[in-house]
Design a protein around this motif. Structure first.
Motif, PDB file in Angstrom:
ATOM      1  N   GLY A 141       0.689  -1.268  -0.369  1.00 58.82           N
ATOM      2  CA  GLY A 141       0.476  -0.242  -0.095  1.00 58.82           C
ATOM      3  C   GLY A 141       0.556   1.500  -0.106  1.00 58.82           C
ATOM      4  O   GLY A 141       0.643   1.751  -0.179  1.00 58.82           O
ATOM      5  N   ILE A 142       1.464   1.488   1.012  1.00 54.66           N
ATOM      6  CA  ILE A 142       2.817   2.391   0.883  1.00 54.66           C
ATOM      7  C   ILE A 142       3.502   2.680  -0.225  1.00 54.66           C
ATOM      8  O   ILE A 142       3.612   3.589  -0.853  1.00 54.66           O
ATOM      9  CB  ILE A 142       3.599   1.944   2.234  1.00 54.66           C
ATOM     10  CG1 ILE A 142       3.281   1.797   3.620  1.00 54.66           C
ATOM     11  CG2 ILE A 142       4.671   3.455   2.686  1.00 54.66           C
ATOM     12  CD1 ILE A 142       4.236   2.192   4.465  1.00 54.66           C
ATOM     13  N   PHE A 143       3.733   1.623  -0.614  1.00 49.92           N
ATOM     14  CA  PHE A 143       4.462   1.689  -2.087  1.00 49.92           C
ATOM     15  C   PHE A 143       3.797   1.600  -3.422  1.00 49.92           C
ATOM     16  O   PHE A 143       3.891   2.680  -4.276  1.00 49.92           O
ATOM     17  CB  PHE A 143       4.867  -0.413  -1.982  1.00 49.92           C
ATOM     18  CG  PHE A 143       5.359  -0.118  -3.763  1.00 49.92           C
ATOM     19  CD1 PHE A 143       6.331   0.617  -4.598  1.00 49.92           C
ATOM     20  CD2 PHE A 143       4.611  -1.002  -4.924  1.00 49.92           C
ATOM     21  CE1 PHE A 143       7.337  -0.016  -5.064  1.00 49.92           C
ATOM     22  CE2 PHE A 143       5.260  -0.950  -6.245  1.00 49.92           C
ATOM     23  CZ  PHE A 143       6.332  -0.729  -6.611  1.00 49.92           C
ATOM     24  N   ARG A 144       2.550   1.639  -3.626  1.00 50.03           N
ATOM     25  CA  ARG A 144       1.316   2.419  -4.696  1.00 50.03           C
ATOM     26  C   ARG A 144       1.677   3.334  -4.545  1.00 50.03           C
ATOM     27  O   ARG A 144       1.404   4.344  -5.299  1.00 50.03           O
ATOM     28  CB  ARG A 144       0.107   0.992  -4.278  1.00 50.03           C
ATOM     29  CG  ARG A 144       0.543   0.142  -4.751  1.00 50.03           C
ATOM     30  CD  ARG A 144      -1.481  -0.334  -4.851  1.00 50.03           C
ATOM     31  NE  ARG A 144      -2.185  -0.132  -5.461  1.00 50.03           N
ATOM     32  CZ  ARG A 144      -2.869  -1.203  -6.360  1.00 50.03           C
ATOM     33  NH1 ARG A 144      -1.663  -1.384  -6.850  1.00 50.03           N
ATOM     34  NH2 ARG A 144      -3.366  -0.083  -6.905  1.00 50.03           N
ATOM     35  N   ALA A 145       1.712   3.681  -3.463  1.00 49.89           N
ATOM     36  CA  ALA A 145       0.978   5.857  -2.672  1.00 49.89           C
ATOM     37  C   ALA A 145       2.641   6.204  -3.441  1.00 49.89           C
ATOM     38  O   ALA A 145       2.240   7.371  -4.248  1.00 49.89           O
ATOM     39  CB  ALA A 145       1.140   5.984  -1.468  1.00 49.89           C
ATOM     40  N   PHE A 146       3.354   6.287  -2.798  1.00 43.13           N
ATOM     41  CA  PHE A 146       4.508   6.323  -3.466  1.00 43.13           C
ATOM     42  C   PHE A 146       4.912   6.667  -4.696  1.00 43.13           C
ATOM     43  O   PHE A 146       5.223   7.412  -5.610  1.00 43.13           O
ATOM     44  CB  PHE A 146       5.779   5.457  -2.872  1.00 43.13           C
ATOM     45  CG  PHE A 146       7.469   6.035  -3.751  1.00 43.13           C
ATOM     46  CD1 PHE A 146       7.914   7.117  -3.071  1.00 43.13           C
ATOM     47  CD2 PHE A 146       7.955   5.422  -4.421  1.00 43.13           C
ATOM     48  CE1 PHE A 146       9.699   7.400  -3.951  1.00 43.13           C
ATOM     49  CE2 PHE A 146       9.184   5.805  -4.966  1.00 43.13           C
ATOM     50  CZ  PHE A 146       9.760   7.254  -4.568  1.00 43.13           C
ATOM     51  N   LEU A 147       4.101   5.730  -5.516  1.00 41.83           N
ATOM     52  CA  LEU A 147       4.805   5.129  -7.122  1.00 41.83           C
ATOM     53  C   LEU A 147       3.445   6.278  -7.574  1.00 41.83           C
ATOM     54  O   LEU A 147       4.321   7.332  -8.348  1.00 41.83           O
ATOM     55  CB  LEU A 147       3.722   4.289  -7.841  1.00 41.83           C
ATOM     56  CG  LEU A 147       5.079   3.160  -7.905  1.00 41.83           C
ATOM     57  CD1 LEU A 147       4.500   1.634  -8.502  1.00 41.83           C
ATOM     58  CD2 LEU A 147       6.486   3.141  -8.053  1.00 41.83           C
ATOM     59  N   ALA A 148       2.938   6.975  -6.889  1.00 45.03           N
ATOM     60  CA  ALA A 148       1.385   7.789  -7.050  1.00 45.03           C
ATOM     61  C   ALA A 148       1.732   9.136  -7.154  1.00 45.03           C
ATOM     62  O   ALA A 148       1.847   9.929  -8.351  1.00 45.03           O
ATOM     63  CB  ALA A 148       0.109   7.386  -7.600  1.00 45.03           C
ATOM     64  N   TYR A 149       2.455   9.541  -6.206  1.00 42.63           N
ATOM     65  CA  TYR A 149       2.744  10.300  -6.282  1.00 42.63           C
ATOM     66  C   TYR A 149       4.353  10.902  -6.968  1.00 42.63           C
ATOM     67  O   TYR A 149       4.500  11.687  -7.400  1.00 42.63           O
ATOM     68  CB  TYR A 149       3.702  10.788  -4.323  1.00 42.63           C
ATOM     69  CG  TYR A 149       4.035  11.483  -3.962  1.00 42.63           C
ATOM     70  CD1 TYR A 149       3.606  13.044  -3.280  1.00 42.63           C
ATOM     71  CD2 TYR A 149       5.786  11.981  -4.046  1.00 42.63           C
ATOM     72  CE1 TYR A 149       4.277  13.989  -2.769  1.00 42.63           C
ATOM     73  CE2 TYR A 149       6.258  13.282  -3.515  1.00 42.63           C
ATOM     74  CZ  TYR A 149       5.651  14.485  -3.197  1.00 42.63           C
ATOM     75  OH  TYR A 149       6.027  15.303  -2.694  1.00 42.63           O
ATOM     76  N   LYS A 150       5.243   9.535  -7.315  1.00 42.37           N
ATOM     77  CA  LYS A 150       6.583  10.307  -8.175  1.00 42.37           C
ATOM     78  C   LYS A 150       5.514  10.044  -9.510  1.00 42.37           C
ATOM     79  O   LYS A 150       6.610  11.357 -10.002  1.00 42.37           O
ATOM     80  CB  LYS A 150       7.549   9.479  -7.895  1.00 42.37           C
ATOM     81  CG  LYS A 150       8.152   9.338  -8.687  1.00 42.37           C
ATOM     82  CD  LYS A 150       9.934   7.820  -8.540  1.00 42.37           C
ATOM     83  CE  LYS A 150      10.591   8.221  -8.868  1.00 42.37           C
ATOM     84  NZ  LYS A 150      11.017   8.063 -10.681  1.00 42.37           N
ATOM     85  N   GLN A 151       5.268   9.846  -9.373  1.00 40.36           N
ATOM     86  CA  GLN A 151       4.912   9.658 -11.176  1.00 40.36           C
ATOM     87  C   GLN A 151       3.965  10.922 -11.068  1.00 40.36           C
ATOM     88  O   GLN A 151       4.034  11.680 -12.765  1.00 40.36           O
ATOM     89  CB  GLN A 151       3.623   8.409 -11.764  1.00 40.36           C
ATOM     90  CG  GLN A 151       4.079   7.713 -12.058  1.00 40.36           C
ATOM     91  CD  GLN A 151       3.250   5.774 -12.114  1.00 40.36           C
ATOM     92  OE1 GLN A 151       2.281   6.855 -11.967  1.00 40.36           O
ATOM     93  NE2 GLN A 151       4.317   4.722 -12.528  1.00 40.36           N
ATOM     94  N   GLU A 152       3.179  11.789 -10.561  1.00 40.30           N
ATOM     95  CA  GLU A 152       2.827  13.184 -10.659  1.00 40.30           C
ATOM     96  C   GLU A 152       4.228  14.499 -10.326  1.00 40.30           C
ATOM     97  O   GLU A 152       4.021  15.301 -11.134  1.00 40.30           O
ATOM     98  CB  GLU A 152       1.765  13.259  -9.565  1.00 40.30           C
ATOM     99  CG  GLU A 152       0.603  12.365  -9.380  1.00 40.30           C
ATOM    100  CD  GLU A 152      -0.662  12.577  -8.025  1.00 40.30           C
ATOM    101  OE1 GLU A 152      -0.127  13.639  -7.337  1.00 40.30           O
ATOM    102  OE2 GLU A 152      -1.589  12.312  -7.855  1.00 40.30           O
ATOM    103  N   GLN A 153       4.990  13.740  -9.772  1.00 45.59           N
ATOM    104  CA  GLN A 153       6.100  14.795  -9.602  1.00 45.59           C
ATOM    105  C   GLN A 153       6.507  14.462 -10.825  1.00 45.59           C
ATOM    106  O   GLN A 153       7.543  16.134 -11.449  1.00 45.59           O
ATOM    107  CB  GLN A 153       7.295  14.358  -8.266  1.00 45.59           C
ATOM    108  CG  GLN A 153       6.494  14.682  -7.273  1.00 45.59           C
ATOM    109  CD  GLN A 153       6.188  16.111  -6.416  1.00 45.59           C
ATOM    110  OE1 GLN A 153       6.798  17.548  -7.163  1.00 45.59           O
ATOM    111  NE2 GLN A 153       4.772  16.309  -6.069  1.00 45.59           N
TER     112      GLN A 153
END
Length: 363
Positions: free
Chosen positions: A234-246
């Motif tokens: 779950g934390i990994f998926r959230a990180f991916l979403a955040y990084k892709q937005e950046q």
């Protein structure tokens, strides 16, 4: 129920580590953290922290993952933030496990950002996590007399200006979204409180409370392979979403911005697009109203202010063009190195990520 790995690729140059993430496993060594019937918080935190890091290292070759600890050792609270600051990290994620006293039970995960606790319950969470400093030698000097068990000590967080707040809250929201929707965990929401480890870190930062070690069924889950994998994913998926937005924002705005226009031209441009967010640069905040010639404005003209949480917050520039405001911010960076971009719509301040998304949709 296990979270499936996200089908979100990690874009980036695999040869260059252009994103630095620091993962902080709370507590460790002679500081056990919260203690349950069959386990200690420090061990749960470390297992999840390492698992999150492994997932990111496997899938995101352009990300450099740094751990504040990878084994059972004690790391002073200020040293954890120092590790992130020295690495010039882009993100700091601190992983913890919650607990309630007096045999009270609760379930679910929560994510926290820096700020003033809005309730006694939130304050108690911060007190428990900050009490780590009591394990350190000479903590009174190191933390300037801060007493983690005194409510008065937390007044320092009331007027604290965190330039990374919007990014931190957005990441925290992404984490909670994953916990709730994908991992099927009880959603205890995003909160703010005065965490010393977040106060000292100079980048977007969050603190995650995975669950309650004081609740027997939660403790068993937190120690199970399923629980560790589910929460980590779950934390990994959230990180991916955040990084892709950046990354999307970075790639979108690499082209040179047009030259800065006059205040009158900007006003005309803004009035012509009233349905779009207006981007501004926040340069400083003050508890008192400043005169136009105040030396803290460093000679900048056409400065405006708005009032929020008892503070006068001063802004420079106004445009519907996010790229133009980024260019303007760069032009004053030498004078206001802590300046950051905010957004308004119909006179009301809105989330910067929402504003950028609206801007992108109209391009």
């Amino acid at each position: 129920m296990l979270c499936l790995l996200a089908s979100l690729p990690c874009y980036g140059n695999s040869e260059a580590k252009d994103f630095v993430l620091v993962i902080d496993a709370g507590h460790g060594g002679h500081d056990p953290g919260a203690v349950g019937r069959i386990s200690k918080e420090k061990d749960i935190n470390l297992k999840v922290a390492r698992r999150v890091g492994e997932l990111i290292e496997k899938e995101c070759h352009d990300v450099k993952v740094i751990y504040t600890r990878k084994r059972d050792v004690f790391i002073p609270l200020n040293r954890r933030a120092q590790i992130a600051n020295e690495a010039k990290a882009d993100l700091f994620i601190s992983i913890h496990t919650n607990s309630l006293a007096r045999n009270h039970t609760a379930k679910g995960a929560s994510t926290w950002t820096l700020g003033l606790a809005k309730s006694q319950a939130n304050l108690e969470v911060a007190k428990r996590e900050n009490s780590v400093i009591l394990f350190e030698d000479d903590y009174q000097t190191r933390y300037a007399g801060f007493d983690p068990n005194s409510a008065e000590s937390y007044i320092i967080f009331e007027f604290m200006q965190d330039k990374y707040m919007s990014q931190s809250v957005h990441l925290a929201s992404l984490v909670q979204q994953q916990f709730k929707q994908t991992c099927r965990r009880v959603d205890r929401g995003v909160h703010q409180a005065g965490f010393l480890v977040l106060k000292a870190s100079a980048m977007p930062s969050i603190l995650i409370e995975l669950g309650f070690i004081s609740t027997p069924s939660e403790e068993r889950y937190l120690n199970s392979k399923e629980g560790i994998n589910t929460l980590s994913n779950g934390i990994f998926r959230a990180f991916l979403a955040y990084k892709q937005e950046q990354q999307a924002r970075t790639h979108h705005y690499t082209a040179p911005a047009p030259a800065t226009t006059s205040g009158a031209q900007e006003a005309a441009r803004t009035s012509a697009s009233v349905s779009l967010p207006v981007f501004k640069i926040q340069i400083l905040a003050s508890s008192q109203l400043l005169l136009p010639n105040d030396k803290r404005l460093k000679g900048l003209k056409d400065v405006h202010h708005y009032k929020e949480n008892g503070l006068y917050k001063y802004t420079y520039g106004a445009s519907n063009d996010y790229g133009q405001i980024q260019h303007l911010k760069h032009s004053i960076a030498s004078k206001f190195k802590d300046a950051f971009i905010i957004a308004f719509k119909k006179g009301e301040k809105i989330d910067i990520h929402q504003a950028i998304q609206e801007y992108n949709e109209h391009q």
